[in-house]
Design a protein around this motif. Sequence first.
Motif, PDB file in Angstrom:
ATOM      1  N   GLU A 109     -19.136  29.111  70.784  1.00 32.15           N
ATOM      2  CA  GLU A 109     -20.197  29.840  71.487  1.00 32.15           C
ATOM      3  C   GLU A 109     -21.493  29.026  71.497  1.00 32.15           C
ATOM      4  O   GLU A 109     -22.177  28.943  72.528  1.00 32.15           O
ATOM      5  CB  GLU A 109     -20.422  31.193  70.808  1.00 32.15           C
ATOM      6  N   ASN A 110     -21.835  28.428  70.355  1.00 30.45           N
ATOM      7  CA  ASN A 110     -23.050  27.612  70.292  1.00 30.45           C
ATOM      8  C   ASN A 110     -22.936  26.341  71.131  1.00 30.45           C
ATOM      9  O   ASN A 110     -23.941  25.805  71.603  1.00 30.45           O
ATOM     10  CB  ASN A 110     -23.357  27.234  68.842  1.00 30.45           C
ATOM     11  N   SER A 111     -21.704  25.858  71.326  1.00 31.89           N
ATOM     12  CA  SER A 111     -21.528  24.621  72.089  1.00 31.89           C
ATOM     13  C   SER A 111     -21.840  24.804  73.563  1.00 31.89           C
ATOM     14  O   SER A 111     -22.022  23.827  74.291  1.00 31.89           O
ATOM     15  CB  SER A 111     -20.085  24.114  71.926  1.00 31.89           C
ATOM     16  N   HIS A 112     -21.886  26.057  74.020  1.00 30.68           N
ATOM     17  CA  HIS A 112     -22.236  26.322  75.416  1.00 30.68           C
ATOM     18  C   HIS A 112     -23.737  26.267  75.646  1.00 30.68           C
ATOM     19  O   HIS A 112     -24.185  26.293  76.801  1.00 30.68           O
ATOM     20  CB  HIS A 112     -21.694  27.689  75.840  1.00 30.68           C
ATOM     21  N   LYS A 113     -24.497  26.214  74.577  1.00 30.32           N
ATOM     22  CA  LYS A 113     -25.944  26.049  74.676  1.00 30.32           C
ATOM     23  C   LYS A 113     -26.268  24.551  74.652  1.00 30.32           C
ATOM     24  O   LYS A 113     -25.408  23.737  74.353  1.00 30.32           O
ATOM     25  CB  LYS A 113     -26.621  26.766  73.507  1.00 30.32           C
ATOM     26  N   TYR A 158     -26.658  16.396  61.843  1.00 27.20           N
ATOM     27  CA  TYR A 158     -27.064  16.376  60.431  1.00 27.20           C
ATOM     28  C   TYR A 158     -26.917  17.766  59.813  1.00 27.20           C
ATOM     29  O   TYR A 158     -26.269  17.947  58.773  1.00 27.20           O
ATOM     30  CB  TYR A 158     -28.501  15.877  60.353  1.00 27.20           C
ATOM     31  N   HIS A 159     -27.492  18.751  60.453  1.00 30.18           N
ATOM     32  CA  HIS A 159     -27.551  20.096  59.873  1.00 30.18           C
ATOM     33  C   HIS A 159     -26.206  20.803  59.987  1.00 30.18           C
ATOM     34  O   HIS A 159     -25.849  21.606  59.110  1.00 30.18           O
ATOM     35  CB  HIS A 159     -28.658  20.893  60.560  1.00 30.18           C
ATOM     36  N   THR A 160     -25.435  20.492  61.041  1.00 34.15           N
ATOM     37  CA  THR A 160     -24.111  21.095  61.176  1.00 34.15           C
ATOM     38  C   THR A 160     -23.172  20.610  60.077  1.00 34.15           C
ATOM     39  O   THR A 160     -22.412  21.407  59.496  1.00 34.15           O
ATOM     40  CB  THR A 160     -23.517  20.765  62.558  1.00 34.15           C
ATOM     41  N   ILE A 161     -23.218  19.323  59.759  1.00 39.73           N
ATOM     42  CA  ILE A 161     -22.355  18.794  58.692  1.00 39.73           C
ATOM     43  C   ILE A 161     -22.745  19.391  57.343  1.00 39.73           C
ATOM     44  O   ILE A 161     -21.868  19.777  56.546  1.00 39.73           O
ATOM     45  CB  ILE A 161     -22.420  17.255  58.666  1.00 39.73           C
ATOM     46  N   LEU A 162     -24.048  19.510  57.083  1.00 39.10           N
ATOM     47  CA  LEU A 162     -24.475  20.145  55.831  1.00 39.10           C
ATOM     48  C   LEU A 162     -23.980  21.585  55.765  1.00 39.10           C
ATOM     49  O   LEU A 162     -23.524  22.058  54.710  1.00 39.10           O
ATOM     50  CB  LEU A 162     -25.997  20.103  55.715  1.00 39.10           C
ATOM     51  N   GLY A 163     -24.064  22.292  56.871  1.00 37.54           N
ATOM     52  CA  GLY A 163     -23.605  23.677  56.891  1.00 37.54           C
ATOM     53  C   GLY A 163     -22.099  23.792  56.727  1.00 37.54           C
ATOM     54  O   GLY A 163     -21.613  24.659  55.980  1.00 37.54           O
ATOM     55  N   LEU A 164     -21.338  22.931  57.389  1.00 36.42           N
ATOM     56  CA  LEU A 164     -19.880  22.977  57.288  1.00 36.42           C
ATOM     57  C   LEU A 164     -19.400  22.689  55.871  1.00 36.42           C
ATOM     58  O   LEU A 164     -18.417  23.279  55.402  1.00 36.42           O
ATOM     59  CB  LEU A 164     -19.262  21.966  58.256  1.00 36.42           C
ATOM     60  N   LEU A 165     -20.092  21.785  55.173  1.00 34.46           N
ATOM     61  CA  LEU A 165     -19.670  21.363  53.836  1.00 34.46           C
ATOM     62  C   LEU A 165     -20.347  22.158  52.718  1.00 34.46           C
ATOM     63  O   LEU A 165     -20.212  21.807  51.538  1.00 34.46           O
ATOM     64  CB  LEU A 165     -19.947  19.864  53.658  1.00 34.46           C
ATOM     65  N   ASN A 166     -21.070  23.209  53.092  1.00 33.18           N
ATOM     66  CA  ASN A 166     -21.725  24.076  52.092  1.00 33.18           C
ATOM     67  C   ASN A 166     -22.655  23.283  51.169  1.00 33.18           C
ATOM     68  O   ASN A 166     -22.634  23.450  49.944  1.00 33.18           O
ATOM     69  CB  ASN A 166     -20.680  24.817  51.239  1.00 33.18           C
ATOM     70  N   VAL A 167     -23.456  22.416  51.744  1.00 38.28           N
ATOM     71  CA  VAL A 167     -24.414  21.622  50.962  1.00 38.28           C
ATOM     72  C   VAL A 167     -25.758  22.335  50.986  1.00 38.28           C
ATOM     73  O   VAL A 167     -26.309  22.605  52.058  1.00 38.28           O
ATOM     74  CB  VAL A 167     -24.550  20.196  51.533  1.00 38.28           C
ATOM     75  N   PHE A 219     -31.135  25.716  59.346  1.00 40.18           N
ATOM     76  CA  PHE A 219     -30.014  26.478  59.913  1.00 40.18           C
ATOM     77  C   PHE A 219     -30.113  26.605  61.432  1.00 40.18           C
ATOM     78  O   PHE A 219     -29.116  26.827  62.119  1.00 40.18           O
ATOM     79  CB  PHE A 219     -29.942  27.866  59.261  1.00 40.18           C
ATOM     80  N   GLN A 220     -31.327  26.476  61.989  1.00 37.89           N
ATOM     81  CA  GLN A 220     -31.484  26.611  63.436  1.00 37.89           C
ATOM     82  C   GLN A 220     -30.751  25.504  64.202  1.00 37.89           C
ATOM     83  O   GLN A 220     -30.452  25.660  65.386  1.00 37.89           O
ATOM     84  CB  GLN A 220     -32.970  26.587  63.811  1.00 37.89           C
ATOM     85  N   TRP A 221     -30.470  24.400  63.509  1.00 37.85           N
ATOM     86  CA  TRP A 221     -29.794  23.279  64.145  1.00 37.85           C
ATOM     87  C   TRP A 221     -28.350  23.140  63.673  1.00 37.85           C
ATOM     88  O   TRP A 221     -27.711  22.120  63.901  1.00 37.85           O
ATOM     89  CB  TRP A 221     -30.570  21.981  63.878  1.00 37.85           C
ATOM     90  N   ASP A 222     -27.831  24.183  63.051  1.00 39.38           N
ATOM     91  CA  ASP A 222     -26.450  24.195  62.566  1.00 39.38           C
ATOM     92  C   ASP A 222     -25.578  24.930  63.581  1.00 39.38           C
ATOM     93  O   ASP A 222     -25.742  26.132  63.806  1.00 39.38           O
ATOM     94  CB  ASP A 222     -26.392  24.887  61.199  1.00 39.38           C
ATOM     95  N   LEU A 223     -24.654  24.220  64.193  1.00 39.24           N
ATOM     96  CA  LEU A 223     -23.796  24.814  65.215  1.00 39.24           C
ATOM     97  C   LEU A 223     -22.798  25.808  64.639  1.00 39.24           C
ATOM     98  O   LEU A 223     -22.197  26.579  65.390  1.00 39.24           O
ATOM     99  CB  LEU A 223     -23.032  23.709  65.961  1.00 39.24           C
ATOM    100  N   SER A 224     -22.605  25.794  63.322  1.00 39.70           N
ATOM    101  CA  SER A 224     -21.642  26.722  62.718  1.00 39.70           C
ATOM    102  C   SER A 224     -22.266  28.046  62.319  1.00 39.70           C
ATOM    103  O   SER A 224     -21.576  28.934  61.807  1.00 39.70           O
ATOM    104  CB  SER A 224     -20.996  26.079  61.484  1.00 39.70           C
ATOM    105  N   VAL A 225     -23.555  28.215  62.563  1.00 43.33           N
ATOM    106  CA  VAL A 225     -24.261  29.435  62.174  1.00 43.33           C
ATOM    107  C   VAL A 225     -24.303  30.409  63.347  1.00 43.33           C
ATOM    108  O   VAL A 225     -24.591  30.020  64.493  1.00 43.33           O
ATOM    109  CB  VAL A 225     -25.699  29.105  61.714  1.00 43.33           C
ATOM    110  N   ASN A 226     -24.026  31.675  63.049  1.00 43.95           N
ATOM    111  CA  ASN A 226     -24.124  32.737  64.055  1.00 43.95           C
ATOM    112  C   ASN A 226     -25.588  33.165  64.145  1.00 43.95           C
ATOM    113  O   ASN A 226     -26.041  34.044  63.415  1.00 43.95           O
ATOM    114  CB  ASN A 226     -23.234  33.923  63.675  1.00 43.95           C
TER     115      ASN A 226
END
Length: 729
Positions: A687-691, A699-708, A715-722
Amino acid sequence: MKNNFFFNTVLYKSSKIIPVAVALASVYVLAKNLIAYRRGLPTDYFRTYRSLYVLIAMLACVLVVWWLKASTGVFCPWSVSYFSGEHALREPTWSWVFQDGHCWPSGHSGTGFCLFALFFALRDKYPQLARKILAAVLLFGAICSLTRIAQGAHFLSHTLATALIDWIICAALYVLCFDRPNILRRLFTLPGKIAFNHFLFLTALFWTVCFNAPIVSSILNGASVNKDHLLPTLILALAVSVAVYFLSMTVIALLGLLPRIIFKGLMVLLTLLGATSLIVWLYYGIAMTPDMIRNFLATDFREASGYWSPSLAINFIFITLPGLFLINRLRSSRRPESKLKRLGICVVTLLCGVFVLFVQLQPFSALMRGDKSLRYLFAPVNIVYSTSSTLLRDQNPEKVQKVIVDASPKAIFTSDKPTLFVVLIGETARSANWQLASYEKPTNPELSKLNIINIPKVQACGTSTDVSLPCMLSRVGRRDYDRKRILSEESLPSLLKRSGFSVTWVDNQSGCKGTCDGVRVTKPTLDPLYCQAGSCMDGVFNRSVDDAFNALETQRHAVLFLHMMGSHGPAYYKRSTESEKVFGKECTDPTFKSCSKECIRAAYDSSIRYTDRVVAELIRKLQNKTDINTALIYLSDHGESLGENGLYLHGAPYYIAPDEQKIVPMVMWFSEPFKKNYIIDTRVIEENSHKPVTHDHLYHTILGLLNVRSNTYDFQWDLSVNHAKLRAN
């Protein structure tokens, strides 16, 4: 006019009667004198030998032009795709065998210019008549040339080449036949030394006409787009040329104040730099901006060798010869003139140049504001400015001491299973040729079969690896772009290592640009299946992933950065294997001059198809490890121009760079164990990839995916965040 009766019958076919008549007249004179000689009658030796010379010279001109037409592989304008034909617009290429094309040099121009032989035959005994004949030959040759240009059979350059070839042949045969005793003296006797003022005028003219042809050409291109602005554009081009001439004189006169040996050394350097600027523009349509200098300084020998070709070297030598000749002919001794007089020349020429630009200030300033890269076409000072600007203001990414922003990042491991997270840094892959981004050709046949998250269009941080790579692995990114800050702060790989992951950087490129400081760095393990002469195809990363799997026995959680060779140009054809070459004939000329756009694109598409295969193979390899948390992200560093708007390669200034250089593809894949244990909802990512997605998200997506957990995370730049759910809460 191709089938027009007057052009085709009168000016084209009938005009051939004239050289035939001259040849028959020469045969008649030879036969008449030969008969007289046999009968013991007086013989006119001048007419005999000169008639024989005319026959030989004309025949030589015809044969040489015929051979070149058959072997250089150049198609006529009416046959090239630019003018609705079927073939590519090509430069002449040397060959010992015949090629298709038969249009360079112009054969019909030789109908007139082969008669240069008459001028040389008569110049010794009848000089006035010879000069009149020369004028008539030039006029006749021009008529023949313009006839075929108007019909669409030749470009002007084709006809000028014929004139030059025929002149050289006739002159060379004249010297061999009638001036043999003076050949060596003529070859080795150079003109006398020239005074500084003459050197000043001639060198400034050379710089203006040769080195600054790109800026004049760029100005005139505006007239070709808007015919209503033809006259103002021509006036602006003339004004800029005159201003460049005066300002070149100012630079040369100022340098002339230095000791003569230093002055000559600097002039040699400036000549080489000017030729470099012109060659780069002629071959790739690139201006020597600070970004381009930065790319050059960051390029290793393996990459640089891909740009070299014999034709490029030969053209470079020919461009530099006039300037180097003038420097060689400059008097070593100075005439006793005051420095005040020399400074006066500088002031006068500077004022003249500024005045000419002031008269055209409004259109000139509008031109410079409209396209800021044009200011980097003024050679040779463009390279001097760009280099000094880069060296004085820029930092070497490899030598910058990194600042630790977060002293205690921490990875939260929620599974006993080992983890391998692979980050593939792509090279020169653009979305415009990515099948998964709606490209019409099958460049992604393997990834199309896999269950991946496809993000077809990502805005890159820069248009070169040296800019993009540090940017995409930093917390700052393009949104708050500050190169000095990006280079000085700790990059993502080092932060991941300090958070608890084992991090390895495997480089199949020209270095990590400082982003791998603090982590283990290796080159791919040489494998004969993928590597030759020290250079490896990206398939060698299969070995790197196998090594990473083996290391998980002692290092339970690992991140593997793989820096790809990708589609690095201009030798795109070297970036794929035979199984990927399915798009037709590929360009193998690193200068692109002898290649059609279709051949260039075919070679590039094959390289993208090979990247597709490599990424898919790695995903399948990770997929087979069901007892490990595995994931992969692929993201290209920048795109590439393939001839659109006359641009090739990459590295254009970001503010004017086309989307082909800035829009790149991204792919994500997660194994079921990874999604379960790291609590990843792929629907949120899709869903975020359509934006709008940019390099800033990596940078922020990898940190979010790996729970760092880190204070550098946003978090605003994390594609895995709802984000919608967060806002609702």
